[in-house]
Motif scaffolding. Sequence first.
Motif, PDB file in Angstrom:
ATOM      1  N   LYS A 123     -61.138   5.577  38.003  1.00  0.00           N
ATOM      2  CA  LYS A 123     -62.558   6.093  38.536  1.00  0.00           C
ATOM      3  C   LYS A 123     -63.494   7.053  37.010  1.00  0.00           C
ATOM      4  O   LYS A 123     -62.279   8.237  37.170  1.00  0.00           O
ATOM      5  CB  LYS A 123     -62.322   6.043  39.664  1.00  0.00           C
ATOM      6  N   GLY A 124     -63.993   6.738  36.360  1.00  0.00           N
ATOM      7  CA  GLY A 124     -64.658   8.132  35.678  1.00  0.00           C
ATOM      8  C   GLY A 124     -64.224   8.007  34.305  1.00  0.00           C
ATOM      9  O   GLY A 124     -64.979   9.073  34.222  1.00  0.00           O
ATOM     10  N   GLY A 125     -63.378   7.031  34.279  1.00  0.00           N
ATOM     11  CA  GLY A 125     -63.231   6.414  32.490  1.00  0.00           C
ATOM     12  C   GLY A 125     -62.061   7.143  32.231  1.00  0.00           C
ATOM     13  O   GLY A 125     -61.852   7.158  31.096  1.00  0.00           O
ATOM     14  N   VAL A 126     -61.345   7.551  32.863  1.00  0.00           N
ATOM     15  CA  VAL A 126     -60.289   8.432  32.655  1.00  0.00           C
ATOM     16  C   VAL A 126     -58.468   7.811  32.111  1.00  0.00           C
ATOM     17  O   VAL A 126     -58.449   6.724  33.163  1.00  0.00           O
ATOM     18  CB  VAL A 126     -60.364   9.103  33.710  1.00  0.00           C
ATOM     19  N   TRP A 127     -57.927   7.588  31.189  1.00  0.00           N
ATOM     20  CA  TRP A 127     -57.025   6.950  30.704  1.00  0.00           C
ATOM     21  C   TRP A 127     -55.614   7.391  30.837  1.00  0.00           C
ATOM     22  O   TRP A 127     -56.200   8.241  30.875  1.00  0.00           O
ATOM     23  CB  TRP A 127     -57.303   6.435  29.136  1.00  0.00           C
ATOM     24  N   VAL A 128     -55.200   6.623  31.765  1.00  0.00           N
ATOM     25  CA  VAL A 128     -53.322   7.771  31.728  1.00  0.00           C
ATOM     26  C   VAL A 128     -52.473   6.504  30.969  1.00  0.00           C
ATOM     27  O   VAL A 128     -52.916   5.452  31.471  1.00  0.00           O
ATOM     28  CB  VAL A 128     -52.952   7.465  33.353  1.00  0.00           C
ATOM     29  N   GLU A 129     -52.143   7.487  30.296  1.00  0.00           N
ATOM     30  CA  GLU A 129     -50.705   6.827  29.713  1.00  0.00           C
ATOM     31  C   GLU A 129     -49.031   6.634  29.917  1.00  0.00           C
ATOM     32  O   GLU A 129     -49.091   7.860  30.766  1.00  0.00           O
ATOM     33  CB  GLU A 129     -51.032   7.204  28.222  1.00  0.00           C
ATOM     34  N   GLY A 130     -48.725   5.220  30.194  1.00  0.00           N
ATOM     35  CA  GLY A 130     -47.178   5.389  30.006  1.00  0.00           C
ATOM     36  C   GLY A 130     -47.014   5.386  32.012  1.00  0.00           C
ATOM     37  O   GLY A 130     -46.233   6.439  32.000  1.00  0.00           O
ATOM     38  N   ALA A 131     -48.026   5.099  32.743  1.00  0.00           N
ATOM     39  CA  ALA A 131     -47.784   5.083  33.725  1.00  0.00           C
ATOM     40  C   ALA A 131     -46.555   4.503  34.611  1.00  0.00           C
ATOM     41  O   ALA A 131     -45.951   3.406  34.272  1.00  0.00           O
ATOM     42  CB  ALA A 131     -48.858   5.274  34.923  1.00  0.00           C
ATOM     43  N   THR A 132     -45.597   5.037  35.243  1.00  0.00           N
ATOM     44  CA  THR A 132     -44.034   4.915  35.932  1.00  0.00           C
ATOM     45  C   THR A 132     -43.826   5.773  37.108  1.00  0.00           C
ATOM     46  O   THR A 132     -44.015   6.265  37.797  1.00  0.00           O
ATOM     47  CB  THR A 132     -43.157   5.188  35.170  1.00  0.00           C
ATOM     48  N   LEU A 133     -43.657   4.072  37.731  1.00  0.00           N
ATOM     49  CA  LEU A 133     -43.288   4.737  39.565  1.00  0.00           C
ATOM     50  C   LEU A 133     -42.135   3.947  40.154  1.00  0.00           C
ATOM     51  O   LEU A 133     -42.308   3.307  39.520  1.00  0.00           O
ATOM     52  CB  LEU A 133     -44.811   4.034  40.959  1.00  0.00           C
ATOM     53  N   VAL A 175     -25.533  12.000  45.639  1.00  0.00           N
ATOM     54  CA  VAL A 175     -26.550  10.456  45.531  1.00  0.00           C
ATOM     55  C   VAL A 175     -25.569   9.340  46.514  1.00  0.00           C
ATOM     56  O   VAL A 175     -24.704   9.171  45.417  1.00  0.00           O
ATOM     57  CB  VAL A 175     -26.821  10.606  44.645  1.00  0.00           C
ATOM     58  N   PRO A 176     -26.098   8.886  47.630  1.00  0.00           N
ATOM     59  CA  PRO A 176     -25.490   7.672  48.085  1.00  0.00           C
ATOM     60  C   PRO A 176     -25.929   6.286  46.761  1.00  0.00           C
ATOM     61  O   PRO A 176     -27.089   6.735  46.006  1.00  0.00           O
ATOM     62  CB  PRO A 176     -26.008   7.087  49.013  1.00  0.00           C
ATOM     63  N   SER A 177     -25.449   5.279  46.763  1.00  0.00           N
ATOM     64  CA  SER A 177     -25.339   4.228  45.968  1.00  0.00           C
ATOM     65  C   SER A 177     -26.853   3.931  46.420  1.00  0.00           C
ATOM     66  O   SER A 177     -27.494   3.637  47.665  1.00  0.00           O
ATOM     67  CB  SER A 177     -24.692   2.991  46.910  1.00  0.00           C
ATOM     68  N   VAL A 178     -27.751   3.519  45.372  1.00  0.00           N
ATOM     69  CA  VAL A 178     -29.074   3.371  46.183  1.00  0.00           C
ATOM     70  C   VAL A 178     -29.584   1.602  45.151  1.00  0.00           C
ATOM     71  O   VAL A 178     -29.345   1.573  44.203  1.00  0.00           O
ATOM     72  CB  VAL A 178     -29.835   4.480  45.544  1.00  0.00           C
ATOM     73  N   ARG A 179     -31.044   1.711  45.511  1.00  0.00           N
ATOM     74  CA  ARG A 179     -32.093   0.413  45.123  1.00  0.00           C
ATOM     75  C   ARG A 179     -33.168   1.061  43.771  1.00  0.00           C
ATOM     76  O   ARG A 179     -33.908   1.943  45.023  1.00  0.00           O
ATOM     77  CB  ARG A 179     -31.999  -0.999  45.728  1.00  0.00           C
ATOM     78  N   MET A 180     -33.748   0.941  43.420  1.00  0.00           N
ATOM     79  CA  MET A 180     -34.478   1.510  42.309  1.00  0.00           C
ATOM     80  C   MET A 180     -35.770   0.825  41.816  1.00  0.00           C
ATOM     81  O   MET A 180     -35.268  -0.654  41.277  1.00  0.00           O
ATOM     82  CB  MET A 180     -34.210   2.337  41.518  1.00  0.00           C
ATOM     83  N   ARG A 181     -36.758   0.257  42.783  1.00  0.00           N
ATOM     84  CA  ARG A 181     -37.955  -0.164  42.320  1.00  0.00           C
ATOM     85  C   ARG A 181     -39.122   0.105  41.418  1.00  0.00           C
ATOM     86  O   ARG A 181     -39.221   1.397  41.364  1.00  0.00           O
ATOM     87  CB  ARG A 181     -38.507  -1.220  43.090  1.00  0.00           C
ATOM     88  N   MET A 182     -38.813  -0.162  40.038  1.00  0.00           N
ATOM     89  CA  MET A 182     -40.014   0.328  39.054  1.00  0.00           C
ATOM     90  C   MET A 182     -41.058  -0.689  38.498  1.00  0.00           C
ATOM     91  O   MET A 182     -40.602  -1.714  38.243  1.00  0.00           O
ATOM     92  CB  MET A 182     -39.178   1.013  37.502  1.00  0.00           C
ATOM     93  N   ARG A 183     -42.012   0.354  38.719  1.00  0.00           N
ATOM     94  CA  ARG A 183     -43.313  -0.289  38.253  1.00  0.00           C
ATOM     95  C   ARG A 183     -43.906   0.526  36.878  1.00  0.00           C
ATOM     96  O   ARG A 183     -44.344   1.437  37.064  1.00  0.00           O
ATOM     97  CB  ARG A 183     -43.977   0.080  39.882  1.00  0.00           C
ATOM     98  N   HIS A 184     -44.449  -0.199  35.853  1.00  0.00           N
ATOM     99  CA  HIS A 184     -44.710   0.716  34.662  1.00  0.00           C
ATOM    100  C   HIS A 184     -46.368  -0.158  34.537  1.00  0.00           C
ATOM    101  O   HIS A 184     -45.889  -1.289  34.093  1.00  0.00           O
ATOM    102  CB  HIS A 184     -43.767   0.213  33.833  1.00  0.00           C
ATOM    103  N   VAL A 185     -47.451   0.793  34.135  1.00  0.00           N
ATOM    104  CA  VAL A 185     -48.804   0.114  33.413  1.00  0.00           C
ATOM    105  C   VAL A 185     -48.690   1.024  31.892  1.00  0.00           C
ATOM    106  O   VAL A 185     -48.384   2.198  31.976  1.00  0.00           O
ATOM    107  CB  VAL A 185     -49.603   0.061  33.657  1.00  0.00           C
ATOM    108  N   PRO A 186     -48.661   0.229  30.730  1.00  0.00           N
ATOM    109  CA  PRO A 186     -48.661   0.988  29.352  1.00  0.00           C
ATOM    110  C   PRO A 186     -49.815   2.089  29.497  1.00  0.00           C
ATOM    111  O   PRO A 186     -49.969   3.295  28.914  1.00  0.00           O
ATOM    112  CB  PRO A 186     -48.650  -0.040  28.894  1.00  0.00           C
ATOM    113  N   ARG A 187     -51.432   1.339  29.990  1.00  0.00           N
ATOM    114  CA  ARG A 187     -51.916   2.253  30.019  1.00  0.00           C
ATOM    115  C   ARG A 187     -52.814   1.715  31.105  1.00  0.00           C
ATOM    116  O   ARG A 187     -53.342   0.109  31.886  1.00  0.00           O
ATOM    117  CB  ARG A 187     -53.080   2.317  28.619  1.00  0.00           C
ATOM    118  N   MET A 188     -53.669   2.512  31.373  1.00  0.00           N
ATOM    119  CA  MET A 188     -54.532   1.928  33.030  1.00  0.00           C
ATOM    120  C   MET A 188     -56.122   2.977  32.850  1.00  0.00           C
ATOM    121  O   MET A 188     -55.465   4.021  32.417  1.00  0.00           O
ATOM    122  CB  MET A 188     -53.838   2.282  34.162  1.00  0.00           C
ATOM    123  N   GLU A 189     -56.923   2.524  33.338  1.00  0.00           N
ATOM    124  CA  GLU A 189     -58.031   2.986  33.390  1.00  0.00           C
ATOM    125  C   GLU A 189     -58.692   2.770  34.622  1.00  0.00           C
ATOM    126  O   GLU A 189     -58.765   2.824  35.751  1.00  0.00           O
ATOM    127  CB  GLU A 189     -59.213   2.402  32.338  1.00  0.00           C
TER     128      GLU A 189
END
Length: 327
Positions: A270-280, A254-268
């Motif tokens: 469509k349709g009222g569905v909640w996602v916990e601890g989402a990370t990209l 694996v070469p030297s890399v740059r990682m850009r991380m995004r995180h939302v503790p919880r998000m709602e």
Amino acid sequence: MDGFDRLPDSLILQIFDSVSDVKTLIRCRAVSKRFNSLVPQTDSLLLTVDRVISSDSDSDSANDDVSHLLVTFLKSILKSIHDLVSPRPDPTRARSQNSPAQILRSFHNVRNLSIELPSGDLRLEKGTVLKWRADFGKTLRSCVILGFRSVVAGGETPVPGDDSDFAGGLKVRVVWTISALIAASARHYLLKEVVREQRGLETLVLRDREGEGMVVMEKEGLRECGREDTCDAEEEEEEEEVEEEGWDRGRSRVPSVRMRMRHVPRMELKGGVWVEGATLVVVRPSLIGDVEDGDLAMGAFGGDVLYGEVVEALLKAKSYLLEMNSF
């Protein structure tokens, strides 16, 4: 006259392309001399691997691979029909049957190849979802990782929290990222022999049956890795690094890399569905110029309704930049 005799070869090849499954196509070779000559010309294949064994230690002749496979399949059919017990297979021949490169040697015109592994590489806690897609040439070009802990159905509201969830779980998310990169590099290493032997490939996808991770090599990347001088030089360099640093030879570096991380503790959603601890996490080699995170992330997960909606929301969140040395 048999009805198939009236069909042109081009139409039969289209049928074989639609079948795509390698095991089924090898069985088709036993139907007739015509089928036996046409099956190797199939250009779209799906190879399902029950277990992966490198062909490096295989001492059998490559010319016997198809006959070994065909005999094995015929034995399994006879066993299911007549309830017969077939002899225990020779372990050296089992190795030949399970090496993707060996199995595919009888196909001479492959353009689009999909390989499916029996299971994912990561072992996560119950309820955790982790998906990743890595694009390769001779080395890593990009990797997009999407993870979250749980999905709460509409009508149920999760317990509120704050951004401290990200700091507390940062170590876990970094481990997710490194684990996904190691899994991707191991799969890329497995594909190198296939790329060298199948020179006409235009797309190559390696995924697992659980849908956890996917390695993709497209036309430009395949052409880059397929050059004998490039791949040979890379192999020699990796062998020297193995001796000097002692890292695992069963994967690409694996070469030297740059990682850009995004995180939302919880998000709602469509349709009222909640996602916990989402990370990209969007991973790119340090030496490659800027590429839009949105294009990479949506290219990886935009085709799925749920994952696409999660990615869109995460792309609007604050990002954190991390750098990692080659390993």
